[in-house]
Design an enzyme around this catalytic site. Structure first.
Site, PDB file in Angstrom:
ATOM      1  N   ARG A 111      34.809  63.203  50.007  1.00 25.31           N
ATOM      2  CA  ARG A 111      34.912  62.242  51.110  1.00 25.31           C
ATOM      3  C   ARG A 111      33.871  61.117  51.043  1.00 25.31           C
ATOM      4  O   ARG A 111      33.633  60.439  52.026  1.00 25.31           O
ATOM      5  CB  ARG A 111      34.833  62.952  52.471  1.00 25.31           C
ATOM      6  CG  ARG A 111      35.996  63.895  52.735  1.00 25.31           C
ATOM      7  CD  ARG A 111      35.994  64.362  54.183  1.00 25.31           C
ATOM      8  NE  ARG A 111      37.160  65.182  54.466  1.00 25.31           N
ATOM      9  CZ  ARG A 111      37.192  66.497  54.339  1.00 25.31           C
ATOM     10  NH1 ARG A 111      36.106  67.140  53.927  1.00 25.31           N
ATOM     11  NH2 ARG A 111      38.286  67.168  54.619  1.00 25.31           N
ATOM     12  N   LYS A 133      36.305  46.281  47.164  1.00 21.44           N
ATOM     13  CA  LYS A 133      37.666  46.738  46.889  1.00 21.44           C
ATOM     14  C   LYS A 133      37.635  47.623  45.654  1.00 21.44           C
ATOM     15  O   LYS A 133      37.169  47.207  44.596  1.00 21.44           O
ATOM     16  CB  LYS A 133      38.587  45.546  46.616  1.00 21.44           C
ATOM     17  CG  LYS A 133      39.208  44.907  47.829  1.00 21.44           C
ATOM     18  CD  LYS A 133      40.233  43.869  47.353  1.00 21.44           C
ATOM     19  CE  LYS A 133      40.983  43.240  48.477  1.00 21.44           C
ATOM     20  NZ  LYS A 133      41.984  42.268  47.980  1.00 21.44           N
ATOM     21  N   GLU A 175      38.034  33.030  37.545  1.00 21.82           N
ATOM     22  CA  GLU A 175      37.693  33.485  38.897  1.00 21.82           C
ATOM     23  C   GLU A 175      36.644  32.579  39.539  1.00 21.82           C
ATOM     24  O   GLU A 175      36.609  32.434  40.762  1.00 21.82           O
ATOM     25  CB  GLU A 175      37.192  34.929  38.853  1.00 21.82           C
ATOM     26  CG  GLU A 175      38.265  35.966  38.531  1.00 21.82           C
ATOM     27  CD  GLU A 175      39.172  36.267  39.721  1.00 21.82           C
ATOM     28  OE1 GLU A 175      38.980  35.682  40.804  1.00 21.82           O
ATOM     29  OE2 GLU A 175      40.082  37.103  39.553  1.00 21.82           O
ATOM     30  N   LYS A 217      32.515  34.457  47.804  1.00 17.00           N
ATOM     31  CA  LYS A 217      33.174  35.738  48.071  1.00 17.00           C
ATOM     32  C   LYS A 217      32.434  36.544  49.124  1.00 17.00           C
ATOM     33  O   LYS A 217      33.057  37.080  50.057  1.00 17.00           O
ATOM     34  CB  LYS A 217      33.299  36.550  46.781  1.00 17.00           C
ATOM     35  CG  LYS A 217      34.045  37.862  46.992  1.00 17.00           C
ATOM     36  CD  LYS A 217      34.487  38.506  45.711  1.00 17.00           C
ATOM     37  CE  LYS A 217      35.403  39.695  46.007  1.00 17.00           C
ATOM     38  NZ  LYS A 217      35.932  40.319  44.783  1.00 17.00           N
ATOM     39  N   GLU A 227      39.983  42.892  54.823  1.00 16.95           N
ATOM     40  CA  GLU A 227      41.113  42.014  54.507  1.00 16.95           C
ATOM     41  C   GLU A 227      42.174  41.992  55.609  1.00 16.95           C
ATOM     42  O   GLU A 227      43.371  42.112  55.359  1.00 16.95           O
ATOM     43  CB  GLU A 227      41.759  42.428  53.168  1.00 16.95           C
ATOM     44  CG  GLU A 227      42.566  41.313  52.539  1.00 16.95           C
ATOM     45  CD  GLU A 227      43.069  41.654  51.146  1.00 16.95           C
ATOM     46  OE1 GLU A 227      42.789  40.875  50.231  1.00 16.95           O
ATOM     47  OE2 GLU A 227      43.723  42.704  50.985  1.00 16.95           O
ATOM     48  N   ARG A 231      39.789  37.191  54.493  1.00 20.62           N
ATOM     49  CA  ARG A 231      39.548  37.680  53.135  1.00 20.62           C
ATOM     50  C   ARG A 231      40.769  37.489  52.245  1.00 20.62           C
ATOM     51  O   ARG A 231      40.647  37.469  51.016  1.00 20.62           O
ATOM     52  CB  ARG A 231      39.127  39.152  53.174  1.00 20.62           C
ATOM     53  CG  ARG A 231      38.784  39.679  51.785  1.00 20.62           C
ATOM     54  CD  ARG A 231      38.104  41.010  51.792  1.00 20.62           C
ATOM     55  NE  ARG A 231      37.836  41.452  50.438  1.00 20.62           N
ATOM     56  CZ  ARG A 231      37.013  42.439  50.112  1.00 20.62           C
ATOM     57  NH1 ARG A 231      36.370  43.090  51.056  1.00 20.62           N
ATOM     58  NH2 ARG A 231      36.828  42.762  48.855  1.00 20.62           N
ATOM     59  N   ASN A 235      42.647  35.965  47.515  1.00 26.82           N
ATOM     60  CA  ASN A 235      43.804  36.254  46.668  1.00 26.82           C
ATOM     61  C   ASN A 235      44.437  34.994  46.091  1.00 26.82           C
ATOM     62  O   ASN A 235      45.522  35.066  45.513  1.00 26.82           O
ATOM     63  CB  ASN A 235      44.862  37.038  47.458  1.00 26.82           C
ATOM     64  CG  ASN A 235      44.384  38.428  47.830  1.00 26.82           C
ATOM     65  OD1 ASN A 235      43.749  39.104  47.031  1.00 26.82           O
ATOM     66  ND2 ASN A 235      44.665  38.849  49.057  1.00 26.82           N
ATOM     67  N   HIS A 238      46.434  35.106  42.930  1.00 25.28           N
ATOM     68  CA  HIS A 238      46.656  36.494  42.541  1.00 25.28           C
ATOM     69  C   HIS A 238      48.069  36.987  42.813  1.00 25.28           C
ATOM     70  O   HIS A 238      48.520  37.935  42.172  1.00 25.28           O
ATOM     71  CB  HIS A 238      45.645  37.402  43.240  1.00 25.28           C
ATOM     72  CG  HIS A 238      44.286  37.363  42.608  1.00 25.28           C
ATOM     73  ND1 HIS A 238      43.524  36.212  42.590  1.00 25.28           N
ATOM     74  CD2 HIS A 238      43.559  38.312  41.963  1.00 25.28           C
ATOM     75  CE1 HIS A 238      42.381  36.470  41.963  1.00 25.28           C
ATOM     76  NE2 HIS A 238      42.372  37.722  41.578  1.00 25.28           N
ATOM     77  N   HIS A 242      49.546  38.866  39.715  1.00 25.72           N
ATOM     78  CA  HIS A 242      49.959  40.265  39.649  1.00 25.72           C
ATOM     79  C   HIS A 242      51.405  40.391  39.190  1.00 25.72           C
ATOM     80  O   HIS A 242      51.764  41.332  38.468  1.00 25.72           O
ATOM     81  CB  HIS A 242      49.763  40.941  41.005  1.00 25.72           C
ATOM     82  CG  HIS A 242      48.326  41.147  41.359  1.00 25.72           C
ATOM     83  ND1 HIS A 242      47.896  41.388  42.642  1.00 25.72           N
ATOM     84  CD2 HIS A 242      47.196  41.133  40.592  1.00 25.72           C
ATOM     85  CE1 HIS A 242      46.583  41.531  42.653  1.00 25.72           C
ATOM     86  NE2 HIS A 242      46.138  41.369  41.435  1.00 25.72           N
ATOM     87  N   HIS A 253      43.527  39.664  32.865  1.00 24.52           N
ATOM     88  CA  HIS A 253      43.649  39.406  34.299  1.00 24.52           C
ATOM     89  C   HIS A 253      43.218  37.981  34.650  1.00 24.52           C
ATOM     90  O   HIS A 253      43.911  37.275  35.390  1.00 24.52           O
ATOM     91  CB  HIS A 253      42.819  40.407  35.098  1.00 24.52           C
ATOM     92  CG  HIS A 253      42.814  40.144  36.564  1.00 24.52           C
ATOM     93  ND1 HIS A 253      43.947  40.279  37.351  1.00 24.52           N
ATOM     94  CD2 HIS A 253      41.822  39.721  37.405  1.00 24.52           C
ATOM     95  CE1 HIS A 253      43.656  39.959  38.600  1.00 24.52           C
ATOM     96  NE2 HIS A 253      42.379  39.612  38.657  1.00 24.52           N
TER      97      HIS A 253
END
Length: 346
Positions: A111, A133, A175, A217, A227, A231, A235, A238, A242, A253
């Site tokens: 956990r 993330k 990026e 960021k 998000e 936030r 993206n 992206h 993706h 990427h």
């Protein structure tokens, strides 16, 4: 000289991104008395063997195909074998795949364990390891299983980039360009004034660009850690990226992000949000860094993949569109609009 950027975390001390000569001081960032276990890949271990061999470590494979629940399962077993408990501290040393998996495993084992990163690629330093993330891919969909959980620290030693292959360095610059487009016009303009070789060889220039991008960021993450709103601007590019990665395996990427960002610039101009000349500037800046701006994949194939993006709801997908250089906004497109993108982007 080190630059330290702090990111507020709910219910705990700030997460720190440290940019500068940090490699020799890893121990200074680890919790006193805690057992540290490193997660890395064979390539990074070979390059930094003297550092990594000071700790207990687990090796994972390399490449996007190993960023899966199966790899996480392997690490859970190794942690159990090593007697890892709630006091154990995980350190991911590597690029974005290593940091994503380490953060995910740390966030879910017993956990939740504390963890930190030593980011060894430009893409990881500017984006993948920053912001909390953590995730793995599932059935070909990027980061579809994951958590929001900030690392205690991200160490960004730019000397580690000296041996980074040129293609991966370019991918990391994509990026940084993206960060400038989101919220820092001056950062974007660096890519109009400087060459790829400048960024590769001028440490002060790269430090400035990297620090500016990380601040873009972290400023957004502080306001919207999970998000739920702003936030999502991170993206930018992206959604298409993706889809490109799902439809083909020819691009890193960062390269897919460059293509996706160019597509968004064209779409933003078509919608009247972005001046046409600024859309051209975006493509030219990316191309100036030697990055691709076209995928060669049929747009109909990409739009089909878009409908399964993790940012979708029942019948629409969120697109981050440009309103200017350094300004962007979010617009949802329903599936009928997405089906017509092949006409808009033709």
């Amino acid at each position: 000289m080190k630059q330290v950027i702090e990111v507020k975390r709910a219910g705990g001390d700030a997460s720190r991104v440290v940019i500068g000569g940090t490699l020799r001081s890893l121990d200074d960032y680890l919790p006193r008395g805690a057992k540290a276990i490193v997660v890395t890949d064979a390539n990074v271990h070979r390059r930094y063997k003297e550092l990594i061999d000071r700790y207990d470590y687990c090796l994972i494979g390399m490449g996007e195909t190993i960023k899966t629940l199966a790899t996480a399962d392997k690490l859970y077993g190794e942690l159990l074998d090593r007697g890892a408990d709630r006091s154990t501290f995980l350190v991911g040393i590597g690029g974005g795949i290593v940091t994503d998996i380490t953060g995910f495993v740390a966030s879910t084992y017993m956990r939740g364990l504390r963890f930190g990163f030593v980011a060894t690629t430009l893409l990881a330093q500017v984006d993948a390891s920053v912001g909390g993330k953590n995730g793995v891919n599932y059935e070909g969909y990027k980061n579809i299983v994951g958590t929001f959980n900030q690392p205690d620290f991200v160490l960004c030693d730019l000397s580690m980039l000296d041996t980074l292959p040129e293609r991966e360095f370019r991918a990391g610059l994509a990026e940084i360009v993206k960060a400038g487009l989101i919220a820092d016009r001056t950062l974007f303009e660096l890519f109009e004034r400087h060459s790829f070789e400048d960024f590769r060889t001028d440490r002060a220039l790269l430090t400035d660009a990297l620090t500016r991008a990380v601040r873009v960021k972290t400023d957004i993450v502080e306001r919207d850690e999970r998000e739920s709103g702003e936030r999502r601007k991170l993206n930018l590019g992206h959604t298409f990226a993706h889809a490109i990665e799902k439809c083909g395996h020819d691009f890193l990427h960062g390269e897919a992000v460059a293509i996706g960002t160019a597509m968004i610039a064209r779409l933003s101009a078509k919608e009247g949000r972005l001046p046409a000349e600024d859309a051209v500037r975006v493509e030219q800046a990316l191309a100036r860094m030697g990055l691709p701006v076209e995928s060669g994949i049929d747009i109909r194939k990409l739009t089909r993949a878009l409908k399964f993006d993790k940012k979708k709801d029942a019948a629409s997908v969120g697109f981050v569109l440009l309103d200017g250089i350094g300004e962007c906004g979010i617009r949802r497109m329903d599936f009928d609009e997405i089906d017509l993108l092949h006409e808009t982007l033709a």
